[in-house]
Design an enzyme around this catalytic site. Structure first.
Site, PDB file in Angstrom:
ATOM      1  N   ASP A  66      21.955  -8.983   2.054  1.00  0.00           N
ATOM      2  CA  ASP A  66      21.360  -8.782   0.732  1.00  0.00           C
ATOM      3  C   ASP A  66      19.836  -8.704   0.848  1.00  0.00           C
ATOM      4  OD1 ASP A  66      20.779 -11.454   1.199  1.00  0.00           O
ATOM      5  OD2 ASP A  66      21.734 -12.201  -0.630  1.00  0.00           O
ATOM      6  N   GLU A 107      19.243 -20.595   9.448  1.00  0.00           N
ATOM      7  CA  GLU A 107      17.950 -19.940   9.215  1.00  0.00           C
ATOM      8  C   GLU A 107      16.829 -20.947   8.999  1.00  0.00           C
ATOM      9  OE1 GLU A 107      15.822 -16.546   6.367  1.00  0.00           O
ATOM     10  OE2 GLU A 107      17.991 -16.886   6.244  1.00  0.00           O
TER      11      GLU A 107
END
Length: 275
Positions: free
Chosen positions: A44, A182
């Protein structure tokens, strides 16, 4: 050979590192696939790098299906992972399964990715139970950027680090075949990797993960709105593209392009009869 969730599991067992890059269209997917990259993430992140949004939250299911289907037409060997956009799975388990199914049926993804830890485990389990492989995503989760107050490293305190470990173990127990980690300190990401039987894919999480992922526009120098610390520039394609565009502009305006060799011929007598 086609990369699958089984080849990912085998790589983990054998200590073989895995590569993942983003792609959002047919042409780029073909190039990435031909380079031998193990997995393509239709992220995304396209909201930032393709659609020009400030963050990923405006991205829709229709956006993701459109781009994932284009990538699927271009990549034959990479494991294609389609991102589930903001509010496509948080609202209910039912919505999560339906939207994951759309990414598989309409987008032709091989797996889906969603953000979150323990709080989304019911969704992960239901999607997996429906026969759809799930990649989880913990640490800095961009869809929660407003809650985080910006792009900040996660897991630096003892409490936060323990939560990340708990989240990683929870998504594994829920059935995820892999988890993206992340913006997490390298030593913590390595510890999480050692505790899991499933693949970890790092982005800003050090070399101790089982694999790595980058946004291709970042690693090719094509996106300059912001550049995270963890990005390595493997080429400055953005500079090359700008130079090519400028050269084209100059030649068109100077009447140099197109030249005779760029055109098609017709007999002069045919043209003469048209006057």
């Amino acid at each position: 050979m086609k990369n699958t969730v089984l080849t990912f599991a085998k790589a983990k067992e054998e200590g073989v590192k895995l590569s993942m890059l983003t792609s959002y269209d047919y042409s780029m997917a073909r190039l990435v696939d031909e380079a031998g990259i193990n997995s393509i993430l239709v992220g995304d992140s396209l909201g930032n790098v393709m659609l020009g949004y400030e963050d990923t939250t405006p991205v829709t299911m229709e956006d993701m299906i459109h781009h994932t289907a284009a990538v699927a037409r271009g990549a034959k060997n990479a494991l294609i992972v389609g991102d589930m956009p903001f509010m496509s799975y948080q609202t209910s388990v039912y919505d999560a399964v339906v939207n994951a199914g759309r990414l598989i049926k309409e987008g032709h993804a091989n797996a889906v990715k969603l953000e979150g830890g323990k709080e989304v485990c019911p969704q992960i389990k239901a999607i997996v139970d429906a026969g759809i492989p799930v990649c989880a995503h913990i640490g800095l989760t961009p869809q929660s950027i407003n809650a985080f107050g910006g792009h900040k490293v996660q897991g630096k305190s003892e409490e936060a680090a323990k939560k990340l470990i708990e989240d990683a173990l929870a998504v594994q127990a829920a059935g995820a075949f892999a988890v993206v980690i992340e913006a997490v300190p390298a030593k913590l990401a390595a510890l999480i990797t050692s505790k899991l039987d499933i693949v970890t894919i790092g982005i800003g999480a050090g070399a101790g993960c089982d694999g790595q992922v980058l946004v291709y526009q970042d690693m090719l120098g094509m996106f300059s709105d912001f550049s995270p610390k963890f990005v390595r520039r493997y080429a400055e394609i953005g500079d090359i593209m700008r130079a090519a565009f400028k050269k084209y502009d100059e030649e068109v305006k100077a009447g140099v392009f197109p030249a005779e060799e760029h055109g098609y011929k017709i007999d002069d007598d045919v043209i003469a009869r048209l006057y």
